[in-house]
Write a protein that holds these residues in place. Structure first.
Motif, PDB file in Angstrom:
ATOM      1  N   ALA A 102       0.289  11.808  10.345  1.00 37.34           N
ATOM      2  CA  ALA A 102       0.349  11.679   8.824  1.00 37.34           C
ATOM      3  C   ALA A 102       0.712  10.275   8.412  1.00 37.34           C
ATOM      4  O   ALA A 102       0.276   9.681   7.387  1.00 37.34           O
ATOM      5  CB  ALA A 102       1.151  12.521   8.210  1.00 37.34           C
ATOM      6  N   SER A 113      -2.230   7.936   8.763  1.00 37.78           N
ATOM      7  CA  SER A 113      -3.547   8.306   8.147  1.00 37.78           C
ATOM      8  C   SER A 113      -3.413   8.697   6.544  1.00 37.78           C
ATOM      9  O   SER A 113      -4.366   8.841   5.961  1.00 37.78           O
ATOM     10  CB  SER A 113      -4.174   9.413   8.678  1.00 37.78           C
ATOM     11  OG  SER A 113      -3.375  10.666   8.486  1.00 37.78           O
ATOM     12  N   ASP A 114      -2.135   8.723   6.003  1.00 40.13           N
ATOM     13  CA  ASP A 114      -1.811   9.290   4.669  1.00 40.13           C
ATOM     14  C   ASP A 114      -0.875   8.540   4.172  1.00 40.13           C
ATOM     15  O   ASP A 114       0.354   8.377   4.177  1.00 40.13           O
ATOM     16  CB  ASP A 114      -1.350  10.677   4.726  1.00 40.13           C
ATOM     17  CG  ASP A 114      -1.175  11.379   3.501  1.00 40.13           C
ATOM     18  OD1 ASP A 114      -1.424  10.762   2.407  1.00 40.13           O
ATOM     19  OD2 ASP A 114      -1.030  12.528   3.238  1.00 40.13           O
ATOM     20  N   GLN A 146       0.167   8.617   1.104  1.00 36.89           N
ATOM     21  CA  GLN A 146       1.455   9.495   0.396  1.00 36.89           C
ATOM     22  C   GLN A 146       2.372   9.811   1.234  1.00 36.89           C
ATOM     23  O   GLN A 146       3.478   9.990   1.199  1.00 36.89           O
ATOM     24  CB  GLN A 146       0.509  10.752  -0.295  1.00 36.89           C
ATOM     25  CG  GLN A 146      -0.251  10.663  -1.546  1.00 36.89           C
ATOM     26  CD  GLN A 146      -0.819  11.566  -2.157  1.00 36.89           C
ATOM     27  OE1 GLN A 146      -0.410  12.900  -1.585  1.00 36.89           O
ATOM     28  NE2 GLN A 146      -1.473  11.613  -3.278  1.00 36.89           N
ATOM     29  N   GLN A 147       1.965  10.363   2.602  1.00 33.33           N
ATOM     30  CA  GLN A 147       3.118  10.545   3.426  1.00 33.33           C
ATOM     31  C   GLN A 147       4.098   9.457   3.728  1.00 33.33           C
ATOM     32  O   GLN A 147       5.306   9.265   3.935  1.00 33.33           O
ATOM     33  CB  GLN A 147       2.676  11.048   4.933  1.00 33.33           C
ATOM     34  CG  GLN A 147       3.705  11.607   5.938  1.00 33.33           C
ATOM     35  CD  GLN A 147       4.539  12.663   5.406  1.00 33.33           C
ATOM     36  OE1 GLN A 147       4.114  13.763   4.794  1.00 33.33           O
ATOM     37  NE2 GLN A 147       6.068  12.316   5.091  1.00 33.33           N
ATOM     38  N   LYS A 148       3.489   8.007   3.680  1.00 37.64           N
ATOM     39  CA  LYS A 148       4.228   6.871   3.875  1.00 37.64           C
ATOM     40  C   LYS A 148       5.284   6.881   2.633  1.00 37.64           C
ATOM     41  O   LYS A 148       6.361   6.411   2.978  1.00 37.64           O
ATOM     42  CB  LYS A 148       3.462   5.529   4.098  1.00 37.64           C
ATOM     43  CG  LYS A 148       2.557   5.613   5.510  1.00 37.64           C
ATOM     44  CD  LYS A 148       1.641   4.368   5.369  1.00 37.64           C
ATOM     45  CE  LYS A 148       0.824   4.282   6.677  1.00 37.64           C
ATOM     46  NZ  LYS A 148      -0.283   3.086   6.526  1.00 37.64           N
ATOM     47  N   THR A 177      -0.734  16.887   4.763  1.00 36.73           N
ATOM     48  CA  THR A 177      -1.487  16.385   5.983  1.00 36.73           C
ATOM     49  C   THR A 177      -0.684  16.484   7.352  1.00 36.73           C
ATOM     50  O   THR A 177      -1.028  16.954   8.238  1.00 36.73           O
ATOM     51  CB  THR A 177      -1.529  14.884   5.839  1.00 36.73           C
ATOM     52  OG1 THR A 177      -2.573  14.533   4.638  1.00 36.73           O
ATOM     53  CG2 THR A 177      -2.332  14.193   6.925  1.00 36.73           C
TER      54      THR A 177
END
Length: 282
Positions: free
Chosen positions: A131, A134-135, A137-139, A231
């Protein structure tokens, strides 16, 4: 009770039928074993005996000073040593937040000690890595860790003005008395630093060494978790080779054991084979 293991003394809250099937529960940051107090009474009628462990840094008698003492391999070895001290060959394992990270690692590395795994909120480390890569928002959701990894600065920010920031972080657990129950112990000398050292000791290598989990596993995630997005949650399944169940709780925050103890207990009972209904309300 107090359990001596690895030269430390760990606090463990034990309850349930003396001849019950053992369940070990691992808490998260910045809480303690008390986060399970609304969950465990719902497990006991199902024939489960619960052991809620105050982990390294949270048990005052198990609070080493070096950051390296809080690496994942040390936390895993603590769990195994506590099980040995309690005379438990294998348990049903439940973990929330950082306790889930430890539980994933124990289940992956010591599967013979784990009958089943119920991981709450935090998915398998490989799912989190996916996640984060690739994401975006997760960061963003995980950006708070940068502060937590900074020695002294994090303590000053979280403890300033009677721990206002720490209490705000815990705001989702419930009313002010419940917030105080977790925040006040963190104000004791050395306690918050020990808890933050889990983040400071965290490394990509240690997380990457948590392999696939073969034991029967349930992952419980809530769709209003501010730290863990969909994710990461949905990537969890790819890292379990045993029987796997994904339980999603709607409208529930990250603090599942505090705010949704009944559905969480139901998920644990379903996974462990407990015979009673969890009952009650969330």
């Amino acid at each position: 009770m107090r359990v001596d293991a690895r030269g430390f003394t760990f606090d463990v809250t034990v309850d349930g039928p003396p001849d019950g099937v053992p369940v070990l529960l691992l808490h998260g940051f910045p809480q303690h074993s008390g986060e399970w107090d609304d969950v465990t009474p719902r497990l006991h009628p199902g024939g489960l005996r619960t052991y809620a462990l105050d982990q390294r840094g949270y048990s005052p008698g198990a609070r080493p000073s070096a950051v390296a003492d809080y690496r994942i391999p040390e936390l895993v070895t603590d769990v195994v040593a506590v099980l040995d001290a309690l005379g438990l060959d294998a348990v049903h394992l439940v973990g929330h937040d950082w306790g889930a990270v430890v539980a994933w690692a124990v289940a992956a590395r010591q599967p013979e000690r784990v009958h089943t795994l119920t991981a709450v909120s935090v998915p398998h480390p490989a799912a989190m890595a996916h996640a984060l890569a690739s994401d975006g928002q997760q960061k963003a959701r995980s950006s708070y860790m940068a502060l937590f990894r900074k020695p002294d600065k994090a303590e000053k920010v979280l403890l300033a003005w009677h721990a206002t920031a720490l209490r705000k972080l815990l705001g989702g657990v419930g009313d002010s008395s419940r917030v105080n129950r977790y925040a006040d112990p963190m104000r004791e000398p050395g306690a918050l630093t020990a808890a933050l050292n889990w983040y400071r000791a965290m490394s990509r290598a240690d997380l990457a060494n948590v392999g696939p989990v073969a034991v029967p596993t349930t992952y419980v995630w809530s769709d209003r978790d501010v730290a863990i997005g969909r994710t990461a949650a949905e990537a969890c399944a790819a890292n379990v080779t045993g029987d796997y169940r994904f339980v999603q709780l709607a409208g529930v925050s990250h603090w599942i054991p505090d705010t949704a103890p009944a559905p969480l207990a139901e998920a644990i009972l379903a996974r462990t084979g407990g015979t009673a209904q969890a009952g009650g309300t969330a």
